[in-house]
Scaffold this motif. Sequence first.
Motif, PDB file in Angstrom:
ATOM      1  N   ARG A 119     -51.408  64.465   5.124  1.00 42.71           N
ATOM      2  CA  ARG A 119     -50.905  63.224   5.316  1.00 42.71           C
ATOM      3  C   ARG A 119     -51.540  62.825   6.666  1.00 42.71           C
ATOM      4  N   GLN A 120     -51.343  61.404   6.408  1.00 41.37           N
ATOM      5  CA  GLN A 120     -51.646  60.060   7.562  1.00 41.37           C
ATOM      6  C   GLN A 120     -50.637  59.729   8.347  1.00 41.37           C
ATOM      7  N   ALA A 121     -50.572  59.486   9.481  1.00 40.29           N
ATOM      8  CA  ALA A 121     -49.149  58.849  10.264  1.00 40.29           C
ATOM      9  C   ALA A 121     -50.331  57.761  10.684  1.00 40.29           C
ATOM     10  N   PRO A 122     -49.964  56.894  11.379  1.00 43.23           N
ATOM     11  CA  PRO A 122     -50.262  55.782  11.163  1.00 43.23           C
ATOM     12  C   PRO A 122     -51.201  55.581  12.651  1.00 43.23           C
ATOM     13  N   GLY A 123     -52.925  55.463  12.473  1.00 50.05           N
ATOM     14  CA  GLY A 123     -53.466  55.539  13.907  1.00 50.05           C
ATOM     15  C   GLY A 123     -54.457  56.906  13.614  1.00 50.05           C
ATOM     16  N   GLY A 151     -54.011  60.494  -5.168  1.00 47.21           N
ATOM     17  CA  GLY A 151     -52.964  59.725  -5.107  1.00 47.21           C
ATOM     18  C   GLY A 151     -52.581  59.132  -4.641  1.00 47.21           C
ATOM     19  N   GLN A 152     -51.902  57.599  -4.630  1.00 48.77           N
ATOM     20  CA  GLN A 152     -51.724  56.745  -3.739  1.00 48.77           C
ATOM     21  C   GLN A 152     -50.685  56.540  -2.424  1.00 48.77           C
ATOM     22  N   GLY A 153     -50.592  57.747  -2.343  1.00 40.33           N
ATOM     23  CA  GLY A 153     -49.528  58.391  -1.116  1.00 40.33           C
ATOM     24  C   GLY A 153     -48.122  58.024  -1.579  1.00 40.33           C
ATOM     25  N   THR A 154     -46.949  58.927  -0.479  1.00 44.78           N
ATOM     26  CA  THR A 154     -45.776  58.197  -0.286  1.00 44.78           C
ATOM     27  C   THR A 154     -45.252  58.248   0.609  1.00 44.78           C
ATOM     28  N   GLN A 155     -44.672  57.330   1.230  1.00 47.79           N
ATOM     29  CA  GLN A 155     -43.678  57.461   2.837  1.00 47.79           C
ATOM     30  C   GLN A 155     -42.480  59.232   2.778  1.00 47.79           C
ATOM     31  N   GLN A 163     -50.294  60.715  -9.596  1.00 47.00           N
ATOM     32  CA  GLN A 163     -49.150  60.040  -8.967  1.00 47.00           C
ATOM     33  C   GLN A 163     -47.608  60.977  -7.765  1.00 47.00           C
ATOM     34  N   ALA A 164     -47.670  60.471  -7.471  1.00 50.37           N
ATOM     35  CA  ALA A 164     -47.117  61.275  -5.663  1.00 50.37           C
ATOM     36  C   ALA A 164     -45.431  60.261  -6.003  1.00 50.37           C
ATOM     37  N   SER A 165     -44.703  60.971  -5.263  1.00 48.03           N
ATOM     38  CA  SER A 165     -43.063  60.119  -5.930  1.00 48.03           C
ATOM     39  C   SER A 165     -42.466  61.148  -4.321  1.00 48.03           C
ATOM     40  N   GLY A 166     -41.506  60.549  -4.049  1.00 46.55           N
ATOM     41  CA  GLY A 166     -39.952  61.821  -3.500  1.00 46.55           C
ATOM     42  C   GLY A 166     -39.755  61.292  -2.606  1.00 46.55           C
ATOM     43  N   THR A 188     -47.542  59.060   5.329  1.00 45.09           N
ATOM     44  CA  THR A 188     -47.706  59.070   3.808  1.00 45.09           C
ATOM     45  C   THR A 188     -47.884  60.139   3.805  1.00 45.09           C
ATOM     46  N   TYR A 189     -47.273  60.968   3.078  1.00 47.36           N
ATOM     47  CA  TYR A 189     -48.245  61.553   2.294  1.00 47.36           C
ATOM     48  C   TYR A 189     -49.087  61.613   0.992  1.00 47.36           C
ATOM     49  N   TYR A 190     -50.023  62.262   0.951  1.00 41.79           N
ATOM     50  CA  TYR A 190     -50.587  62.489   0.666  1.00 41.79           C
ATOM     51  C   TYR A 190     -51.786  63.725  -0.729  1.00 41.79           C
ATOM     52  N   CYS A 191     -50.845  63.540  -2.128  1.00 45.60           N
ATOM     53  CA  CYS A 191     -51.626  64.057  -3.307  1.00 45.60           C
ATOM     54  C   CYS A 191     -53.261  64.703  -3.636  1.00 45.60           C
ATOM     55  N   GLY A 192     -53.702  65.587  -3.478  1.00 46.24           N
ATOM     56  CA  GLY A 192     -55.370  65.453  -4.119  1.00 46.24           C
ATOM     57  C   GLY A 192     -55.701  67.292  -4.663  1.00 46.24           C
TER      58      GLY A 192
END
Length: 122
Positions: free
Chosen positions: A35-39, A113-117, A4-7, A90-94
């Motif tokens: 992290r993943q930016a659009p495109g 995790g679900q990602g946090t922007q 569960q990512a947050s912050g 969007t930042y993801y933890c794994g």
Amino acid sequence: VQLQASGGGLVQIGGALRLSCAASGVTMNNMGWFRQAPGKEREFVAVIRRSSGSTKYADSVKGRFTISTDNAKNTVYLQMNSLKPEDTATYYCGTSRVVWSAVSDPAQYHYWGQGTQVTVSS
């Protein structure tokens, strides 16, 4: 395993945020942030090996981001300072058990995790 990512949030250039990733269930030794930016493809940001405390960072965040872990709480943190517009994503933890030499490869991670922007604006 559940992560569960947050912050995340909106911050101005030069600002700071702290991301958290709370893990439940069986957790693996490596906890990473990507992290993943659009495109764009998902890219490595930082990783920590829970048993040793060893860390690795992407060159683009060295000296600005710090990854840490509270093993008692099964939580990993990413302190992000001196944020830049190019950190927007969007930042993801794994989590993974992959050998250390491969920890920056997102394909080696088993759970996400679900990602946090995170948005850095001027």
